[in-house]
Design a protein around this motif. Structure first.
Motif, short mmCIF file in Angstrom:
data_model
loop_
_atom_site.label_atom_id
_atom_site.label_comp_id
_atom_site.label_asym_id
_atom_site.label_seq_id
_atom_site.Cartn_x
_atom_site.Cartn_y
_atom_site.Cartn_z
N CYS A 159 0.84 -1.21 0.00
CA CYS A 159 0.00 0.00 0.00
C CYS A 159 0.87 1.25 0.00
O CYS A 159 1.82 1.35 0.76
CB CYS A 159 -0.91 0.04 1.22
N ILE A 160 0.50 2.20 -0.85
CA ILE A 160 1.23 3.45 -0.99
C ILE A 160 0.36 4.57 -0.42
O ILE A 160 -0.83 4.64 -0.69
CB ILE A 160 1.51 3.74 -2.48
N MET A 161 0.97 5.45 0.38
CA MET A 161 0.28 6.64 0.88
C MET A 161 1.06 7.86 0.38
O MET A 161 2.04 8.25 0.99
CB MET A 161 0.21 6.64 2.40
N ASP A 162 0.61 8.41 -0.74
CA ASP A 162 1.23 9.63 -1.27
C ASP A 162 0.62 10.85 -0.60
O ASP A 162 -0.56 10.84 -0.25
CB ASP A 162 0.96 9.75 -2.78
N ASP A 163 1.41 11.92 -0.49
CA ASP A 163 0.87 13.14 0.10
C ASP A 163 -0.20 13.76 -0.79
O ASP A 163 -1.08 14.47 -0.30
CB ASP A 163 1.98 14.14 0.41
N ASP A 164 -0.18 13.47 -2.09
CA ASP A 164 -1.21 14.05 -2.97
C ASP A 164 -2.54 13.30 -2.89
O ASP A 164 -3.52 13.70 -3.50
CB ASP A 164 -0.72 14.17 -4.41
N MET A 165 -2.61 12.24 -2.11
CA MET A 165 -3.87 11.50 -1.95
C MET A 165 -4.84 12.23 -1.03
O MET A 165 -6.03 11.97 -1.06
CB MET A 165 -3.60 10.09 -1.42
N ASP A 166 -4.35 13.09 -0.17
CA ASP A 166 -5.16 13.89 0.74
C ASP A 166 -6.15 13.03 1.54
O ASP A 166 -7.35 13.28 1.57
CB ASP A 166 -5.90 15.01 0.00
N PHE A 167 -5.61 12.02 2.19
CA PHE A 167 -6.43 11.13 3.02
C PHE A 167 -7.09 11.90 4.16
O PHE A 167 -8.18 11.56 4.59
CB PHE A 167 -5.57 9.97 3.54
N ASP A 168 -6.43 12.96 4.61
CA ASP A 168 -7.02 13.78 5.69
C ASP A 168 -8.37 14.36 5.28
O ASP A 168 -9.27 14.49 6.10
CB ASP A 168 -6.06 14.90 6.10
N ALA A 169 -8.51 14.72 4.00
CA ALA A 169 -9.80 15.26 3.53
C ALA A 169 -10.88 14.18 3.61
O ALA A 169 -12.02 14.48 3.97
CB ALA A 169 -9.67 15.77 2.10
N PHE A 170 -10.52 12.94 3.30
CA PHE A 170 -11.50 11.86 3.44
C PHE A 170 -11.89 11.70 4.90
O PHE A 170 -13.08 11.61 5.22
CB PHE A 170 -10.97 10.53 2.87
N ILE A 171 -10.91 11.66 5.78
CA ILE A 171 -11.18 11.51 7.22
C ILE A 171 -12.08 12.65 7.71
O ILE A 171 -13.01 12.43 8.49
CB ILE A 171 -9.87 11.45 8.03
N ALA A 172 -11.86 13.85 7.21
CA ALA A 172 -12.68 15.00 7.61
C ALA A 172 -14.12 14.89 7.08
O ALA A 172 -15.02 15.51 7.64
CB ALA A 172 -12.05 16.30 7.12
N SER A 173 -14.35 14.07 6.06
CA SER A 173 -15.68 13.95 5.45
C SER A 173 -16.57 12.92 6.14
O SER A 173 -17.74 12.78 5.77
CB SER A 173 -15.55 13.60 3.97
N ILE A 174 -16.03 12.20 7.10
CA ILE A 174 -16.79 11.16 7.81
C ILE A 174 -16.87 11.48 9.29
O ILE A 174 -16.07 12.25 9.81
CB ILE A 174 -16.16 9.75 7.62
N ASP A 175 -17.87 10.88 9.96
CA ASP A 175 -17.91 11.03 11.42
C ASP A 175 -18.05 9.67 12.11
O ASP A 175 -18.12 9.60 13.32
CB ASP A 175 -19.02 11.98 11.86
N THR A 176 -18.06 8.61 11.31
CA THR A 176 -18.30 7.27 11.84
C THR A 176 -17.45 6.26 11.09
O THR A 176 -17.25 6.40 9.89
CB THR A 176 -19.79 6.90 11.68
N ILE A 177 -16.97 5.24 11.82
CA ILE A 177 -16.20 4.16 11.21
C ILE A 177 -16.82 2.83 11.64
O ILE A 177 -17.11 2.62 12.81
CB ILE A 177 -14.72 4.20 11.63
N PHE A 178 -17.03 1.94 10.67
CA PHE A 178 -17.50 0.58 10.92
C PHE A 178 -16.31 -0.37 10.83
O PHE A 178 -15.61 -0.40 9.81
CB PHE A 178 -18.54 0.15 9.88
#
Length: 185
Positions: A26-45
């Motif tokens: 698995c690759i985590m590039d800085d241009d993936m902006d995973f933080d924006a995804f995390i900010a778009s959710i409030d719940t994790i299953f």
């Protein structure tokens, strides 16, 4: 209504883990902006095994500030664990029965979307119950040849409509699909 989003890394040949559970591809590039995804959710299953491994994970002291921040964001979310085990946990609510009914009640709450984190057994259950609204697949430029497949033992076809795509500098391609809802699921 909240949407359930399966946001997942997958190999070009459709595996979510290697034959021994490896995810080192698995690759985590800085241009993936995973933080924006995390900010778009409030719940994790979570499934119980994934929750036990990652639900309360704390990065090591020498971990980058960006990764520490990511984990803080993840741990700030509402957490639900789907398991046959009944368990008290201060950081999550365990759901042991009536998955579809419980999920419908959570989706009807006010707030942001829901990340279906996994593991594989829970993802398979959600797929077969038709509970996933958005499939956000990050296809990584690697072929493993074997491992744990994302899609197996499906009860029926799943119609999907492409609603977005992105290509990252690493060669990872993020494909976002909306599930076509059918009356049978």
């Amino acid at each position: 209504m909240k949407k359930i989003i399966l946001n997942l890394a997958v190999t070009l040949d459709g595996f979510i883990e290697g034959p021994n559970g490896e995810i080192d591809w698995c690759i985590m590039d800085d241009d993936m902006d995973f933080d924006a995804f995390i900010a778009s959710i409030d719940t994790i299953f979570y499934g119980r095994i994934s929750y036990d491994a990652w639900g309360n994970f704390q990065p090591e002291e020498n971990t980058s500030a960006a990764e520490k921040s990511m984990w803080q964001g993840i741990h700030a979310k509402n957490k639900f664990v789907f398991s046959s085990q009944k368990r008290q946990d201060d950081n999550a609510r365990f759901i042991t029965a009536d998955i579809a009914k419980e999920v419908a009640a959570i989706k009807n709450q006010d707030g942001q979307d829901i990340w279906l984190y996994g593991g594989a057994k829970l993802i398979k259950t959600f797929i077969n119950l038709g509970l996933i609204d958005i499939y956000k697949m990050s296809v990584h430029p690697i072929v493993l040849g074997s491992g744990k497949p994302l899609f197996e033992d499906l009860k029926e076809r799943i119609g999907l409509t492409l609603i977005g795509s992105k290509v990252f500098k690493s060669g990872v391609v993020e494909l976002t699909y909306e599930a076509e809802k059918t009356t049978g699921r």
